[in-house]
Write a protein that holds these residues in place. Structure first.
Motif, PDB file in Angstrom:
ATOM      1  N   ASN A  37      48.996  42.319  50.668  1.00  0.00           N
ATOM      2  CA  ASN A  37      47.939  40.640  50.432  1.00  0.00           C
ATOM      3  C   ASN A  37      46.586  40.263  50.383  1.00  0.00           C
ATOM      4  O   ASN A  37      46.577  41.237  50.809  1.00  0.00           O
ATOM      5  N   PRO A  38      46.180  39.994  48.961  1.00  0.00           N
ATOM      6  CA  PRO A  38      44.992  40.614  48.602  1.00  0.00           C
ATOM      7  C   PRO A  38      43.902  40.350  50.154  1.00  0.00           C
ATOM      8  O   PRO A  38      44.437  39.066  50.657  1.00  0.00           O
ATOM      9  N   GLY A  39      42.852  40.695  50.213  1.00  0.00           N
ATOM     10  CA  GLY A  39      41.179  40.498  51.149  1.00  0.00           C
ATOM     11  C   GLY A  39      41.046  39.416  50.929  1.00  0.00           C
ATOM     12  O   GLY A  39      40.965  38.586  49.051  1.00  0.00           O
ATOM     13  N   GLY A  40      40.908  38.054  51.471  1.00  0.00           N
ATOM     14  CA  GLY A  40      39.050  37.451  51.301  1.00  0.00           C
ATOM     15  C   GLY A  40      38.536  37.150  50.612  1.00  0.00           C
ATOM     16  O   GLY A  40      37.879  36.773  49.577  1.00  0.00           O
ATOM     17  N   PRO A  41      37.275  38.351  50.859  1.00  0.00           N
ATOM     18  CA  PRO A  41      36.437  38.880  49.871  1.00  0.00           C
ATOM     19  C   PRO A  41      36.850  38.968  48.482  1.00  0.00           C
ATOM     20  O   PRO A  41      37.609  39.969  48.764  1.00  0.00           O
ATOM     21  N   ALA A  42      36.753  38.964  47.206  1.00  0.00           N
ATOM     22  CA  ALA A  42      36.727  38.798  46.655  1.00  0.00           C
ATOM     23  C   ALA A  42      36.278  39.916  45.550  1.00  0.00           C
ATOM     24  O   ALA A  42      36.243  40.986  45.227  1.00  0.00           O
ATOM     25  N   ARG A  43      34.773  40.187  46.082  1.00  0.00           N
ATOM     26  CA  ARG A  43      34.155  41.372  46.128  1.00  0.00           C
ATOM     27  C   ARG A  43      32.654  41.353  47.003  1.00  0.00           C
ATOM     28  O   ARG A  43      32.709  40.683  47.778  1.00  0.00           O
TER      29      ARG A  43
END
Length: 606
Positions: A293-299
């Motif tokens: 699952n991708p993390g909440g913050p994109a950067r």
């Protein structure tokens, strides 16, 4: 800790050393290191599994951290630093993950990287590690047995060179703790299953700390080393080799991954390093090859700010959403009084201490001086003036191996740190020291005067001033010696009289061995050049003891030996501290897991 921070509990560095800490942080509130390790030899035993949650995309997040990232290769004695862990905990793949549950650290299997980690035999001890089929590095190459083998090779290689003190040290600069107990590594299932077989008479209780110091250490991309060195198969290089091939591999391991190179510094986790100036700013972005699952913050922008008040101002001005400064009483009170912010503070695994350079004749030849210094130190004064307003439960620390809120903690330094001027003077005078006209004691060629080195941090400067007061009254001169690069350069090179810094610990303790073991016995993090063969032997024996209660007893015996030697004096357990915009969470601080970034992937906007 490296220098700035540091690490330990029953594990560390390349799987075995404490990490240096520049600021604070390391653990959690509540009891730590409980019964999870009670039966590490149980057949079929497997820890709980952790997987990163499915969360919303919250865009860019800026974080003010106390010390900047400067090294991708964070698992050798020359570079081991908590500042790097802050970024790498979400970049380097680690079979185990340190979770923070109900105020306690809980070591879990990283279920995004691993299918399972199981004890398949206890006599001899055999651990089976199954890597998920989809797990790959950010260049698309699979994470597999080669990566496990590389860490084992680096830690157990017999190839050595002469160190600065004339002793033979590993050319890999990696601590052998835990790895040296492994007799062989076998691969199967397209190299996705790794079987580590331990020597029959050398079980290892803290096997969770090999290949991963939960959250702080992990695997490195062996295929990158192979490509850069021309070695076709790293698994054909054996620990017994001492030829050009192994030297070439060690050369890249210790130098090729230093700093940051986007083509070599790969990610095997949720984030990757997009850019860094290796000092003031490091940018993390989502790893496009990440399978979970991708993390909440994109950067994520990590901004270095060594000043607690300035970092607080950045938070208030919305220049950053999260800060992890030194545990500053004024900052804590200021932010706690404003509902716009959330504050996390709790006694952790990070601890401040003073190490004497045991190669220096002043300290090596005068144990009574080391004792007198410990007697004039005012540890309670340090806690009252620097820590109490952050953590009201804080007390002086009485151990180098365990924290006050850990199972098995014993205070072995209760006779020191009381600011006892009379006792310090008596100790010196009984040993033949005479007080000079300038008020400072001397004996023969020696004068009771030394420089106390540390990284430029306000709390550390204040610490020295408080220690100077009582010790000056006792005829001992302490000279402030601060430098911005103290942790990153002078500490690791043992260029100091005495050093004030912190180790970042963890629920495993075996890894801390590398911080206190003799250099020729695997002490890659032993910056004050201390050596006691009895400590080496007893700590190794404790690491192989599978009975939890017996292991605790043995660790306390080790601590008593170090107390008798007085090569290092513990000061206090440093509170973990972080603060954030109240609309961002969940924010906590787990030093061994990367500090405030330990759960970066789960951050959401409320």
């Amino acid at each position: 800790m490296r220098r700035s921070k540091a690490v330990t509990a029953f594990a560390l560095l390349t799987s075995a050393t404490l990490v240096l800490s520049a600021c604070g942080g390391g653990g959690t509130s509540g009891d730590q290191g409980g019964q999870q390790n009670a039966d590490p030899g149980k057949i079929g035993a497997q820890d709980e599994v952790f997987q990163r949650p499915k969360v919303d995309d919250i865009g860019e997040i800026a974080i003010a951290v106390e010390e900047g990232f400067d090294d991708y290769q964070n698992y050798i004695g020359a570079s081991n630093s908590f500042a790097n862990t802050i970024a790498l905990s979400n970049v380097i793949p680690s079979p185990y993950f340190t979770d923070f549950v109900d105020g306690k650290l809980v070591i879990k299997v990283d279920g995004d990287l691993m299918e399972s980690i199981k004890v398949v035999s206890s006599d001899p001890q055999v651990i089976e590690w199954k890597v998920r089929k989809e797990a790959v590095w950010s260049d698309g190459e699979q994470i597999d047995c080669d990566d496990f083998y590389l860490k084992w090779l680096a830690a157990t290689s017999k190839a050595t060179i002469k160190g600065d003190d004339g002793t033979e040290v590993s050319i890999w600069d990696a601590t052998p703790t835990g790895y040296e107990n492994i007799e062989k590594i076998e691969c199967s299932d397209n190299d996705k299953t790794v079987k580590t077989s331990f020597f029959k008479d050398k079980p290892y209780a803290d096997y969770r700390g090999i290949f991963s110091t939960p959250g702080s250490d992990g695997l490195l991309p062996a295929h990158v080393l192979e490509k850069q060195t021309g070695i076709a198969d790293i698994m054909k290089v054996t620990p017994e080799q001492n030829d050009d091939q192994v030297k070439k591999a060690a050369e890249f391991f210790t130098k090729g991954w230093r700093g940051y190179n986007k083509d070599l510094s790969l990610s095997g986790s949720a984030y990757m390093i997009e850019s860094t100036d290796l000092k003031d700013q490091t940018v993390l972005v989502r790893n496009p090859k990440w399978w979970g699952n991708p993390g909440g913050p994109a950067r994520v922008i990590l901004k270095t700010n060594t000043d607690s008040q300035s970092a607080t101002q950045q938070l208030q001005n919305k220049e950053v959403a999260v800060i992890a400064p030194q545990a500053d009483p004024a900052v804590a009170q200021q932010l706690r009084g404003d509902s716009a912010f959330t504050v996390f503070a709790a006694g952790g695994q990070t601890f401040e201490h003073v190490d004497f350079n045991m190669s220096l004749p002043l300290f090596k030849n005068n144990k009574e001086l080391r004792l007198a210094i410990g007697q004039c130190f005012d540890n309670q004064g340090l806690v009252d003036k620097l820590i109490k307003d952050v953590d009201p439960n804080a007390t002086p620390l009485g151990s180098l191996v365990m924290m006050p809120n850990e199972v098995g903690y014993e205070d072995h330094y209760s006779d020191l740190g009381k600011g006892d001027v009379a006792a310090a003077k008596k100790t010196l005078e009984d040993a033949g020291w005479k007080q000079g006209a300038d008020g400072i004691y001397a004996k023969g060629e020696f004068r009771a005067s030394f420089k106390l080195g540390h990284k430029i941090v306000q709390r550390r400067a204040d610490t020295v001033r408080i220690l100077q007061d009582k010790c000056k009254q006792a005829g001992i001169e302490i000279i402030q010696d601060q430098a911005d690069d103290f942790n990153s350069k002078r500490l690791t090179a043992s260029e100091f009289d005495a050093a004030l810094f912190a180790w970042v610990g963890q629920p495993l303790k075996a890894g801390a061995y590398g911080n206190y073991a003799s250099k020729d016995a695997g002490g890659s993090g032993n910056y004050n050049l201390y050596s006691n063969k009895q400590v080496d032997e007893k700590w190794k024996a404790a690491n192989g003891e599978l009975d939890y209660q017996k292991r605790l007893t043995m660790m306390n015996e080790v601590d008593k030996l170090m107390r008798d030697d007085l090569h290092s004096i513990p000061l206090f357990q440093l509170p973990d501290f972080a603060a954030s915009d109240a609309n961002i969470g969940p924010i906590a601080y787990v030093g061994v897991g990367g500090g405030v970034t330990w759960n970066l992937f789960a951050w959401q906007k409320k």
